[in-house]
Design a protein around this motif. Structure first.
Motif, PDB file in Angstrom:
ATOM      1  N   THR A 272       2.085  -4.101  48.725  1.00  0.00           N
ATOM      2  CA  THR A 272       0.624  -4.191  48.808  1.00  0.00           C
ATOM      3  C   THR A 272       0.245  -5.066  50.001  1.00  0.00           C
ATOM      4  O   THR A 272       0.725  -6.187  50.110  1.00  0.00           O
TER       5      THR A 272
ATOM      6  N   ASP B 286      -6.040  -6.737  42.776  1.00  0.00           N
ATOM      7  CA  ASP B 286      -4.617  -6.751  43.102  1.00  0.00           C
ATOM      8  C   ASP B 286      -4.508  -7.273  44.523  1.00  0.00           C
ATOM      9  O   ASP B 286      -5.213  -6.802  45.414  1.00  0.00           O
TER      10      ASP B 286
ATOM     11  N   SER C 116       1.154  -5.233  41.164  1.00  0.00           N
ATOM     12  CA  SER C 116       0.531  -3.911  41.214  1.00  0.00           C
ATOM     13  C   SER C 116       0.861  -3.097  39.966  1.00  0.00           C
ATOM     14  O   SER C 116       0.034  -2.331  39.487  1.00  0.00           O
TER      15      SER C 116
END
Ligand code: GTP
Ligand code: MG
Length: 612
Positions: A38, A58, A18
């Protein structure tokens, strides 16, 4: 010839995906120093060396493609092109933590094995150097058979090279390499790492000595507890001057409106609804910022993951694992990201239990409710050297939520979510000094979320409530609250809440608080402002109104209610989405309502019995 249209970042959790994504796209995804930050796929726009824009993805961190947790499932689906509405990535960028190369190479080999166009970002080389480890990217590239680019995501180092390497990749049909099993991959990871090390000086690392203290089974919990204690003291002690400033500003504004606007509907809406209502919430910005400053520092340094480690034993006692700790901790900000974060829990029953108890963690929207009532009914005295009573009570309320959550988990794990508890393994991230810039961005984002809520949902709820409070108009001599629609609604509900010590304004405030908890504060402020006899009373701080009107048992009952109070509608919506149905959100709502009612009642009656 085909062109690159989508590039995806893959790799182990906490590798810096990220961080890279943010630098390459200009996005501001959350980054933090623990695994499992994430949990969703995020897309952004990156520009190739040719100047051509492509989609950059991502993805959640992953240990293997066959992993079981819902967030890792997302990564697998995207990489294999099975995610609905998502183009399969043309290029994979494997992000590795150079300081943890051997562990990270296990999954990296699995990705490279697919034979798809792949580049390796050898990230965190600064941390490797800090440990006295110098790596040879070319040797690593040779061993892996793909280009390797050293990077330091957080300092934007190596980004151009990475983009160049991605841009230069020849695209073609995948040429899968022979599949090897996990044991072989582990062995291979060891060999490759050995071959890639240029020099290694063993330094007595700060990490191990810090961990000896912070993870010590006796000293560790004491430090954790002490730290949390300081946080809540600070929330009251440090915020005061800033709160004074904001209060001064809102009073000034109210005075200005009264002085310049003609008397009437609009002016009343502004002073009683906007300034008294929304203003009473905005006042808490300093406390929110202080709370988050502590949380962000703990996240960035790597302490948060240590706290999870420390808590694991306690959590095991109630049938949860340390895995649940981080989702629960996120719930202190807000239950919504907390419930989302449970996607990193593989065991479905563990996950469900965590979702069900997440709302018991005191979310930051409850802070204004606690703070205004504590400030109103608890004197700002000290009960020991440097220990303020107000901070102590706040701390106790947070602890009450945590204890409640553990007890509920205990019951759930023996009934609806019964099953074997899963083990806990979590890698501990490296200690890092927080970067001021990242901290400031994080704080700004938090402050903005808070202000935006004040400007939207809280504003809307306050205006609606103000209208209900203002109409129909009371006859001369009659109380406005008695006459209004809102008052009539409250009177219908009042018999339910009277036994637990609630007055009518409190009963009225808990309904719009379902939209957002802070609305309880705005609602009380608006109610008192509408009821007020004169301008001065309209403008007086909510704190003073409560101090003058509420008995201590009543105030304590209200605090107790909000420890458990049924969560806001958005939390219910997220719980529905994450559990795929209405069953669990309804269970959640029901048990929280029951607990809130019982706990508030017990508090009220005990306080009365004690003669408070
Ligand atoms: N020193 C240093 N720290 C880095 C570097 N890249 C990322 N970090 C830090 O490492 C931590 C993890 O970074 P993230 O970008 O959140 O990691 P991630 O791979 O997205 O992790 P998950 O979302 O959990 O899979 C954060 O604290 C970053 O600030 C780097 O190159 N050097
Ligand atoms: Mg991430």
């Amino acid at each position: 010839m085909s062109t690159i249209r989508t590039v995806a970042l893959v790799g182990n959790p906490n590798a810096g995906k990220s961080a890279l994504f943010n630098k390459l796209t200009g996005a501001r995804q959350k980054i933090a120093n623990y695994p499992g930050v994430t949990v969703e796929r995020k897309a952004g726009r990156m520009v190739l060396a040719s100047g051509e824009p492509v989609e950059l993805l991502d993805l959640p961190g992953s240990y293997a493609f066959d992993a079981a947790s819902p967030d890792e499932e997302v990564t697998r689906k995207v990489v294999f092109g099975e995610q609905e509405g998502q183009r399969q990535p043309d290029v994979l960028v494997v992000v590795l933590d150079a300081a943890n190369l051997e562990q990270h190479l296990v999954f990296a080999q699995e990705v490279i094995e697919l034979g798809r166009p792949t580049v390796v970002a050898l990230n965190m080389v600064d941390l490797a150097e800090r440990d006295g480890l110098t790596l040879d990217p070319d040797a690593l590239g040779k061993a892996l058979g793909v280009p390797v680019v050293p990077t330091v995501a957080v300092r934007s180092r190596g980004l151009d090279d990475l983009v160049a390497a991605v841009s230069d990749l020849p695209l073609g049909d995948p040429s899968p390499r022979p599949h090897i099993d996990l044991t072989e991959r582990r062995l291979e990871a060891k060999n490759i790492t050995k071959a890639a090390i240029l020099s290694k000086s063993s330094r007595a690392t700060l990490e191990s000595s810090l961990d000896k203290v912070l993870l010590n089974p006796w000293i560790g919990p004491v430090i954790l507890f002490g730290l949390l204690f300081v946080v809540f003291q600070a929330v009251f002690a440090w915020a005061d001057p800033f709160i004074g400033l904001i209060e001064g500003a809102t009073e000034w504004l109210a005075g200005l409106v009264v002085a310049t606007m003609p008397e009437g509907f609009v002016r009343d809406l502004i002073t009683e609804g906007l300034i008294a209502g929304v203003g009473s919430v905005v006042v808490f910005l300093p406390q929110i910022v202080i709370l988050f400053a502590f949380i962000l520092v703990m996240e960035a340094t790597g302490y948060m993951a240590r706290a999870a480690f420390l808590m694991d034993r306690l959590m095991a006692g109630v049938g949860l694992s340390g895995r649940s700790f981080i989702p629960l901790l996120s719930s202190f900000a807000c239950a919504i990201p907390g419930i989302m974060a449970t996607r990193s829990i593989a065991d479905p029953k563990d996950r469900l239990t965590t979702i069900l108890i997440a709302p018991l963690m005191t979310c930051s929207a409850r802070l204004p409710v606690y703070a205004v009532i504590i400030a109103a009914v608890m004197p700002a005295t000290t009960v020991g050297p440097g220990i303020g009573l107000q901070g102590l009570v706040l701390f106790a309320l947070y602890v009450a939520g945590i204890v409640g959550a553990l007890l509920v988990a205990l019951v759930l794990r023996r009934t609806v979510t019964a099953g074997a508890a899963s083990g806990f393994i979590m890698e501990l991230p490296r200690y890092q000094l927080p970067r001021i810039r990242d901290l400031l961005i994080g704080l700004w984002q938090r402050a903005w979320v808070f202000l935006r809520r004040a400007g939207t949902i809280i504003f809307a709820a306050t205006v609606i409530l103000w209208l209900l409070l203002t109409f129909p108009k009371a006859d001369p001599g009659e109380n406005q609250l008695d006459a209004s629609f809102a008052g009539q609604i409250a009177s219908v509900m009042q018999p339910v809440f009277e036994p637990i010590g609630f007055n009518r304004e409190m009963t009225l405030s808990i309904v719009p608080a379902m939209a957002a908890r802070e609305v309880a504060v705005a609602s009380l402020a608006t109610t008192y402002a509408v009821e007020a006899e004169d301008e001065e009373e309209t403008e007086s701080a909510l704190r003073d109104q409560i101090a003058a009107r509420w008995s201590l048992p009543t105030a304590l009952a209200f605090l107790a209610w909000f420890v458990f109070a049924p969560q806001c509608l958005s939390t219910i919506a997220v719980a529905r989405r994450e559990t795929n149905g209405w069953k669990w959100p309804i269970v959640m709502l029901g048990y929280l309502f029951a607990l809130a009612y019982i706990f508030a009642g017990i508090t009220y009656w005990s306080a009365l019995a004690l003669g408070l």
